[in-house]
Design a protein around this motif. Structure first.
Motif, PDB file in Angstrom:
ATOM      1  N   VAL A 135       3.729  10.091  -7.761  1.00 57.67           N
ATOM      2  CA  VAL A 135       5.690  10.555  -8.684  1.00 57.67           C
ATOM      3  C   VAL A 135       4.286  10.012 -10.144  1.00 57.67           C
ATOM      4  CG1 VAL A 135       7.267   9.830  -6.721  1.00 57.67           C
ATOM      5  CG2 VAL A 135       7.058   8.405  -8.095  1.00 57.67           C
ATOM      6  N   ASN A 136       3.450   9.666  -9.894  1.00 49.51           N
ATOM      7  CA  ASN A 136       2.884   9.878 -11.416  1.00 49.51           C
ATOM      8  C   ASN A 136       3.429   8.429 -11.948  1.00 49.51           C
ATOM      9  OD1 ASN A 136       0.400  11.892 -11.586  1.00 49.51           O
ATOM     10  ND2 ASN A 136       2.784  12.802 -12.059  1.00 49.51           N
ATOM     11  N   LEU A 137       4.139   7.837 -11.409  1.00 55.41           N
ATOM     12  CA  LEU A 137       4.404   6.410 -12.346  1.00 55.41           C
ATOM     13  C   LEU A 137       3.145   4.859 -12.479  1.00 55.41           C
ATOM     14  CD1 LEU A 137       8.209   5.798 -10.952  1.00 55.41           C
ATOM     15  CD2 LEU A 137       7.525   6.170 -12.956  1.00 55.41           C
ATOM     16  N   ILE A 138       2.711   5.179 -11.924  1.00 58.56           N
ATOM     17  CA  ILE A 138       1.902   4.374 -12.122  1.00 58.56           C
ATOM     18  C   ILE A 138       0.570   5.508 -12.219  1.00 58.56           C
ATOM     19  CG2 ILE A 138       2.632   2.392 -11.238  1.00 58.56           C
ATOM     20  CD1 ILE A 138       1.015   2.992  -8.541  1.00 58.56           C
ATOM     21  N   THR A 139      -0.941   4.787 -12.160  1.00 57.41           N
ATOM     22  CA  THR A 139      -2.019   5.948 -11.620  1.00 57.41           C
ATOM     23  C   THR A 139      -3.442   4.816 -11.283  1.00 57.41           C
ATOM     24  OG1 THR A 139      -3.928   7.002 -12.883  1.00 57.41           O
ATOM     25  CG2 THR A 139      -3.265   5.494 -14.102  1.00 57.41           C
ATOM     26  N   SER A 140      -4.457   4.854 -10.576  1.00 57.50           N
ATOM     27  CA  SER A 140      -5.823   4.288 -10.456  1.00 57.50           C
ATOM     28  C   SER A 140      -7.210   4.672 -10.654  1.00 57.50           C
ATOM     29  CB  SER A 140      -5.189   4.130  -8.837  1.00 57.50           C
ATOM     30  OG  SER A 140      -5.960   6.027  -8.346  1.00 57.50           O
ATOM     31  N   ILE A 141      -7.871   3.796 -10.147  1.00 60.16           N
ATOM     32  CA  ILE A 141      -9.015   4.299 -10.996  1.00 60.16           C
ATOM     33  C   ILE A 141     -10.124   4.185  -8.921  1.00 60.16           C
ATOM     34  CG2 ILE A 141     -11.605   3.673 -11.858  1.00 60.16           C
ATOM     35  CD1 ILE A 141     -10.148   2.612 -14.031  1.00 60.16           C
ATOM     36  N   THR A 142     -10.362   4.542  -8.332  1.00 59.85           N
ATOM     37  CA  THR A 142     -11.491   4.114  -7.350  1.00 59.85           C
ATOM     38  C   THR A 142     -12.807   3.806  -7.735  1.00 59.85           C
ATOM     39  OG1 THR A 142     -10.001   6.957  -6.345  1.00 59.85           O
ATOM     40  CG2 THR A 142     -11.824   5.380  -4.816  1.00 59.85           C
ATOM     41  N   PHE A 143     -12.752   2.601  -6.814  1.00 60.38           N
ATOM     42  CA  PHE A 143     -14.151   2.342  -6.754  1.00 60.38           C
ATOM     43  C   PHE A 143     -15.259   2.413  -5.489  1.00 60.38           C
ATOM     44  CE2 PHE A 143     -11.934   0.348 -10.227  1.00 60.38           C
ATOM     45  CZ  PHE A 143     -13.009  -0.203 -11.501  1.00 60.38           C
ATOM     46  N   TYR A 174       1.019  -0.701   0.185  1.00 58.81           N
ATOM     47  CA  TYR A 174      -0.745  -0.161  -0.171  1.00 58.81           C
ATOM     48  C   TYR A 174       1.435   0.826   0.126  1.00 58.81           C
ATOM     49  CZ  TYR A 174      -4.769  -2.389   0.550  1.00 58.81           C
ATOM     50  OH  TYR A 174      -5.631  -2.903   0.238  1.00 58.81           O
ATOM     51  N   ARG A 175       2.011   0.944   0.831  1.00 58.09           N
ATOM     52  CA  ARG A 175       3.006   2.278   1.494  1.00 58.09           C
ATOM     53  C   ARG A 175       3.246   2.715  -0.434  1.00 58.09           C
ATOM     54  NH1 ARG A 175       4.366   0.664   6.130  1.00 58.09           N
ATOM     55  NH2 ARG A 175       5.889  -0.486   5.357  1.00 58.09           N
ATOM     56  N   ALA A 176       4.189   1.670  -1.383  1.00 58.05           N
ATOM     57  CA  ALA A 176       4.763   1.390  -2.489  1.00 58.05           C
ATOM     58  C   ALA A 176       3.569   2.492  -3.216  1.00 58.05           C
ATOM     59  CB  ALA A 176       5.476   0.375  -2.483  1.00 58.05           C
ATOM     60  N   LEU A 177       2.779   1.665  -3.778  1.00 57.11           N
ATOM     61  CA  LEU A 177       1.714   1.953  -4.255  1.00 57.11           C
ATOM     62  C   LEU A 177       1.757   3.310  -4.539  1.00 57.11           C
ATOM     63  CD1 LEU A 177      -1.205  -0.903  -4.086  1.00 57.11           C
ATOM     64  CD2 LEU A 177      -0.030  -0.199  -6.432  1.00 57.11           C
ATOM     65  N   GLY A 178       1.072   3.519  -2.534  1.00 54.63           N
ATOM     66  CA  GLY A 178       0.766   5.184  -2.312  1.00 54.63           C
ATOM     67  C   GLY A 178       1.681   6.028  -3.372  1.00 54.63           C
ATOM     68  N   PHE A 179       3.164   5.954  -2.654  1.00 52.53           N
ATOM     69  CA  PHE A 179       4.205   6.548  -3.274  1.00 52.53           C
ATOM     70  C   PHE A 179       4.601   6.869  -5.408  1.00 52.53           C
ATOM     71  CE2 PHE A 179       8.300   6.278  -5.078  1.00 52.53           C
ATOM     72  CZ  PHE A 179       8.863   8.011  -4.309  1.00 52.53           C
TER      73      PHE A 179
END
Length: 149
Positions: free
Chosen positions: A73-81, A64-69
Protein backbone atom coordinates in the motif's frame (compact mmCIF):
# COMPACT_ATOMS: atom_id res chain seq x y z
CA UNK A 1 8.03 16.41 7.92
CA UNK A 2 4.96 14.18 8.18
CA UNK A 3 3.70 13.40 11.68
CA UNK A 4 3.25 9.79 12.78
CA UNK A 5 -0.43 10.37 13.58
CA UNK A 6 -1.09 11.47 9.98
CA UNK A 7 0.57 8.33 8.61
CA UNK A 8 -1.35 6.11 11.03
CA UNK A 9 -4.57 7.83 9.92
CA UNK A 10 -3.59 7.06 6.32
CA UNK A 11 -3.03 3.39 7.28
CA UNK A 12 -6.50 3.29 8.90
CA UNK A 13 -8.04 4.85 5.77
CA UNK A 14 -6.33 2.30 3.47
CA UNK A 15 -7.37 -0.65 5.64
CA UNK A 16 -10.98 0.55 5.71
CA UNK A 17 -10.98 1.20 1.94
CA UNK A 18 -9.74 -2.35 1.35
CA UNK A 19 -12.40 -3.76 3.67
CA UNK A 20 -9.81 -5.22 6.00
CA UNK A 21 -9.65 -5.36 9.76
CA UNK A 22 -7.41 -2.75 11.40
CA UNK A 23 -4.66 -4.37 13.47
CA UNK A 24 -2.44 -2.83 16.10
CA UNK A 25 0.40 -5.04 14.82
CA UNK A 26 0.55 -3.15 11.50
CA UNK A 27 0.53 0.14 13.36
CA UNK A 28 3.40 -0.97 15.62
CA UNK A 29 5.49 -2.12 12.64
CA UNK A 30 4.79 1.13 10.78
CA UNK A 31 5.69 3.22 13.85
CA UNK A 32 9.02 1.40 14.18
CA UNK A 33 9.90 2.35 10.58
CA UNK A 34 8.60 5.91 10.94
CA UNK A 35 10.95 6.44 13.87
CA UNK A 36 13.96 4.56 12.48
CA UNK A 37 17.07 6.47 11.45
CA UNK A 38 18.23 3.67 9.19
CA UNK A 39 16.96 0.94 6.89
CA UNK A 40 15.86 -2.13 8.85
CA UNK A 41 15.52 -5.83 8.08
CA UNK A 42 12.39 -7.67 9.20
CA UNK A 43 14.44 -9.23 12.00
CA UNK A 44 15.62 -5.79 13.15
CA UNK A 45 12.01 -4.54 13.14
CA UNK A 46 11.01 -7.62 15.19
CA UNK A 47 13.83 -7.02 17.70
CA UNK A 48 12.88 -3.35 18.08
CA UNK A 49 9.25 -4.34 18.70
CA UNK A 50 10.36 -6.73 21.45
CA UNK A 51 12.49 -3.93 22.95
CA UNK A 52 10.02 -1.03 22.62
CA UNK A 53 6.70 -2.91 22.91
CA UNK A 54 7.48 -5.95 25.11
CA UNK A 55 3.79 -6.28 26.02
CA UNK A 56 2.83 -6.90 22.40
CA UNK A 57 2.70 -10.50 21.33
CA UNK A 58 3.91 -10.05 17.75
CA UNK A 59 5.75 -12.94 16.14
CA UNK A 60 8.25 -12.72 13.31
CA UNK A 61 5.71 -14.12 10.81
CA UNK A 62 3.32 -11.27 11.70
CA UNK A 63 6.14 -8.76 11.16
CA UNK A 64 6.79 -10.19 7.67
CA UNK A 65 3.06 -10.07 6.81
CA UNK A 66 2.75 -6.49 8.10
CA UNK A 67 5.82 -5.39 6.13
CA UNK A 68 4.42 -6.99 2.97
CA UNK A 69 1.09 -5.25 3.43
CA UNK A 70 2.63 -1.86 4.24
CA UNK A 71 4.84 -2.12 1.17
CA UNK A 72 1.90 -3.15 -1.04
CA UNK A 73 0.00 0.00 0.00
CA UNK A 74 3.09 2.23 -0.48
CA UNK A 75 3.53 3.32 3.13
CA UNK A 76 7.01 1.78 3.20
CA UNK A 77 9.59 0.77 0.63
CA UNK A 78 12.36 -1.80 0.53
CA UNK A 79 15.73 -2.45 -0.99
CA UNK A 80 16.40 -6.08 -1.90
CA UNK A 81 19.73 -7.74 -1.17
CA UNK A 82 19.33 -10.99 -3.11
CA UNK A 83 19.59 -13.93 -0.74
CA UNK A 84 20.21 -11.57 2.18
CA UNK A 85 16.60 -10.34 2.04
CA UNK A 86 15.23 -6.82 2.24
CA UNK A 87 15.78 -3.67 4.24
CA UNK A 88 12.80 -1.39 4.80
CA UNK A 89 12.21 2.33 5.33
CA UNK A 90 9.24 4.66 5.62
CA UNK A 91 8.02 6.41 2.47
CA UNK A 92 7.59 9.62 4.46
CA UNK A 93 11.14 10.92 4.34
CA UNK A 94 12.38 13.64 2.04
CA UNK A 95 13.40 12.33 -1.38
CA UNK A 96 16.80 10.68 -1.46
CA UNK A 97 18.78 8.11 -3.38
CA UNK A 98 20.96 5.26 -2.12
CA UNK A 99 24.54 4.01 -2.24
CA UNK A 100 24.52 0.32 -1.29
CA UNK A 101 27.53 -1.79 -0.33
CA UNK A 102 27.22 -5.20 -1.96
CA UNK A 103 29.66 -6.63 0.56
CA UNK A 104 28.26 -5.62 3.98
CA UNK A 105 24.84 -4.17 3.04
CA UNK A 106 25.56 -0.68 4.35
CA UNK A 107 23.19 1.94 2.89
CA UNK A 108 24.10 5.59 2.52
CA UNK A 109 21.31 8.02 1.65
CA UNK A 110 22.17 11.02 -0.49
CA UNK A 111 20.53 13.85 -2.38
CA UNK A 112 22.17 15.60 -5.32
CA UNK A 113 20.46 18.50 -7.06
CA UNK A 114 22.57 18.07 -10.20
CA UNK A 115 21.45 14.44 -10.59
CA UNK A 116 17.83 15.48 -10.07
CA UNK A 117 18.12 18.22 -12.72
CA UNK A 118 19.80 15.82 -15.15
CA UNK A 119 17.01 13.25 -14.69
CA UNK A 120 14.39 15.93 -15.38
CA UNK A 121 16.28 17.03 -18.48
CA UNK A 122 16.51 13.44 -19.78
CA UNK A 123 12.81 12.86 -19.15
CA UNK A 124 11.86 16.11 -20.91
CA UNK A 125 14.10 15.30 -23.88
CA UNK A 126 12.33 11.95 -24.22
CA UNK A 127 8.89 13.49 -23.69
CA UNK A 128 8.37 11.79 -20.32
CA UNK A 129 6.67 13.19 -17.25
CA UNK A 130 8.40 11.63 -14.25
CA UNK A 131 5.94 10.68 -11.53
CA UNK A 132 8.49 9.05 -9.22
CA UNK A 133 11.91 7.53 -9.29
CA UNK A 134 14.36 5.55 -7.23
CA UNK A 135 18.10 5.40 -7.75
CA UNK A 136 20.28 2.78 -6.15
CA UNK A 137 24.02 2.73 -6.79
CA UNK A 138 25.78 -0.50 -5.85
CA UNK A 139 29.45 -0.78 -4.92
CA UNK A 140 31.88 -1.41 -2.08
CA UNK A 141 31.99 0.95 0.93
CA UNK A 142 35.29 2.34 2.23
CA UNK A 143 35.35 -0.01 5.25
CA UNK A 144 34.98 -3.10 3.03
CA UNK A 145 37.59 -1.73 0.59
CA UNK A 146 40.06 -1.47 3.50
CA UNK A 147 39.34 -5.08 4.49
CA UNK A 148 39.96 -6.25 0.92
CA UNK A 149 43.38 -4.53 0.71
Amino acid sequence: MVRSEEVIDELKRIVKQKGLKYTEQREIVLNILLNANEHLTAEEVYNLIKEKNPESNIGIATVYRALGFLEDVNLITSITFGTDGKKYESNFKDHHDHLICTNCGKIVEFMDDEIEKRQDKIAKKNKFRVTSHSMQLYGICSECQKKQS
